[in-house]
Design an enzyme around this catalytic site. Structure first.
Site, mmCIF file in Angstrom:
data_model
loop_
_atom_site.group_PDB
_atom_site.id
_atom_site.type_symbol
_atom_site.label_atom_id
_atom_site.label_comp_id
_atom_site.label_asym_id
_atom_site.label_seq_id
_atom_site.Cartn_x
_atom_site.Cartn_y
_atom_site.Cartn_z
ATOM 1 N N PHE A 111 54.627 12.917 -24.960
ATOM 2 C CA PHE A 111 53.175 12.851 -24.340
ATOM 3 C C PHE A 111 51.982 13.626 -25.302
ATOM 4 C CE2 PHE A 111 53.866 17.408 -24.343
ATOM 5 C CZ PHE A 111 52.707 18.107 -24.217
ATOM 6 N N LYS A 112 52.374 14.046 -26.400
ATOM 7 C CA LYS A 112 51.741 14.602 -27.461
ATOM 8 C C LYS A 112 50.766 13.304 -27.943
ATOM 9 C CE LYS A 112 53.244 18.773 -27.221
ATOM 10 N NZ LYS A 112 54.121 19.578 -28.180
ATOM 11 N N ASP A 113 51.201 12.188 -28.047
ATOM 12 C CA ASP A 113 50.795 10.894 -28.743
ATOM 13 C C ASP A 113 49.348 10.671 -27.865
ATOM 14 O OD1 ASP A 113 52.777 10.189 -30.652
ATOM 15 O OD2 ASP A 113 53.851 9.293 -28.712
ATOM 16 N N THR A 144 55.037 17.803 -31.338
ATOM 17 C CA THR A 144 53.696 17.653 -31.852
ATOM 18 C C THR A 144 53.774 17.279 -33.177
ATOM 19 O OG1 THR A 144 52.977 19.733 -30.384
ATOM 20 C CG2 THR A 144 51.884 19.453 -32.741
#
Length: 460
Positions: A111-113, A144
């Site tokens: 999800f960090k993308d 991250t």
């Protein structure tokens, strides 16, 4: 729009300064002095927008003094063209255990993308307006770092240094960081835990004057751009569901959870947020007891949440303490050596009514994964498993809950030992990193050595 520090002892700054910095000079985190509020009619009119169009509407007010709307539109389009699906995120309906918002369709399967691809594009634009070398610093407990490296490696004007706790993240996560082959990427394995990595990154920002010619920039969730980028899919999920929901979120540093809280301040009608933790349960203990207290960090099957200080909670503290930033300053100067008791503050009751929490052990993570694979033939990563498992202790109708799946299961093979079918779910790009040469440096848990290493890379 102007931004000020949570600790109230630094001057207000514009978005460019917030984007290209880390902590404020007084050690606090930046907050907007006014949060854009979208009324019900506006939000209703956004229902038919694509994800990119929605991001443009929601994010431009935060940076209108930095970019024209057409400039931001191009950066958003470029950022999300790297994703494997058209609209960045999607909902996978699992009848046996509810709706899953899949956030892992970006280039590093995490999800960090979503935030990092956008942040890198904005930083590249900012580098054109700064007369110093832009140097990105980040601490990671897993995803991250790889997301930041993947996003930044294509911009030659950006140099990036990522610190991670040596031997305390998954091998897949490490290799995603150490096999980029990019000249502007530096990966540092620190002999400590994530909190040590984060502490040294914060100290580097406070010592910025000792690095002339460099402009340190944070890519951790303490960077405000990360928070606002993540707030977008809270809105988009409402449109996908055509309903309000309780967001069930694996959380360690409170950035993801704070993005949801921020979305409600922008006008989203969110029913609540379930914060799921692993055995490093600082947020569960905080929500349950009202006491903010650091414990020792313990390695777990969900390493991205192996955190004992939830840095972004300081932003919510400003509201809990009725915007008395002198009190925030005093409390945070003593923390984590001294715990903080929020029960005496009236606003804490509102926070406690909005947030739910749970804690899940490694054994419970394994059992949850096995059960879902067996019953639904769906593979989920160990962080998302903490959210699913934690819901069992909540007295909530499952139809009200939307679980945020934060990473692809293939990034955490240790959690799937003895489970059939796992190998067929590993993307080729993750298999290929095991054939590449790693590039990293190991540094002792000592700030002077960290500082000296950064200095050695540049000629002052």
């Amino acid at each position: 729009m102007l931004y000020s520090s949570t600790r109230g002892s630094s001057p207000s700054v514009n978005f460019l300064e917030v984007l290209t910095s880390g902590v404020a000079p007084d050690g606090g985190l930046y907050l907007p002095e006014e949060i854009p509020l979208f009324n019900k009619d506006e939000l209703k009119s956004y229902e038919s927008l694509t994800y990119n169009q929605l991001a443009l509407k929601l994010l431009h007010p935060y940076m209108d003094d930095f970019l024209e709307i057409n400039e931001l539109e191009k950066i958003i389009e470029d950022a999300y063209s790297t994703f494997r699906i058209e609209n960045v995120v999607k909902i996978n309906n699992q009848n046996k255990f509810g709706n899953i918002l899949e956030l892992f369709h970006g280039p590093t399967f995490a999800f960090k993308d979503v935030a990092m691809q956008l942040l890198a594009g904005l930083l590249n634009k900012a580098s054109e307006k700064i007369d110093k070398k832009v140097v990105i610093l980040g601490a990671t407990s897993g995803d991250t770092g790889s997301a930041a490296i993947e996003a930044c490696k294509r911009y030659s004007d950006l140099d990036i240094f990522i610190f991670f706790p040596n031997k305390k993240i998954s091998e897949v996560q490490q290799r995603q960081m150490t096999t980029s082959g990019a000249k502007n990427v530096n990966t540092i394995a620190l002999d400590g835990d994530f909190d040590d990595c984060q502490k040294y990154v914060k100290q580097l920002f406070l010592d910025q004057e000792n690095f002339p010619g460099l402009r340190f920039v944070s890519i951790n969730s303490i960077n405000w751009t990360r928070i606002i980028s993540q707030s977008v899919y809270f809105f988009y999920a409402t449109y996908l569901l055509n309903n309000n929901y309780i967001a069930s979120i694996p959380s360690g540093n409170f950035g993801h959870a704070y993005a949801g809280w921020l979305a409600t301040k922008m006008g989203l009608d969110l029913k609540g947020i379930h914060i799921a933790t692993n055995k490093n349960d600082i947020l569960h203990r905080l929500i349950s007891s009202g006491i903010y207290q650091k414990n020792e960090t313990i390695k777990s099957l969900a390493p991205s949440m192996d955190i004992s200080v939830a840095s972004n909670f300081e932003r919510l503290m400003v509201e809990i303490l009725n915007d008395d930033r002198d009190v925030v300053y005093d409390l945070m100067k003593k923390f984590p050596g001294n715990s903080i008791d929020f029960n005496e503050f009236q606003k804490w009751k509102e926070v406690k009514n909005f947030f739910l929490s749970s804690s899940t052990t490694d054994d419970e993570i394994r059992q949850c994964i096995k059960k879902i694979v067996s019953e639904a033939h769906y593979f989920l990563d160990p962080h998302t498993a903490t959210a699913i498992d934690g819901q069992s202790s909540l007295k909530i109708n499952q139809k009200e809950i939307l679980t945020f799946a934060t990473a692809h299961p293939a990034k955490f093979p240790e959690a799937f030992e003895g489970i059939d079918g796992f190998s067929e779910n590993i993307p080729n790009s993750l298999k290929e990193i095991f054939q590449k040469e790693e590039k990293l440096i190991n540094i002792k848990n000592d700030y002077q050595e960290v500082s000296d290493y950064i200095s050695s890379k540049f000629s002052f």
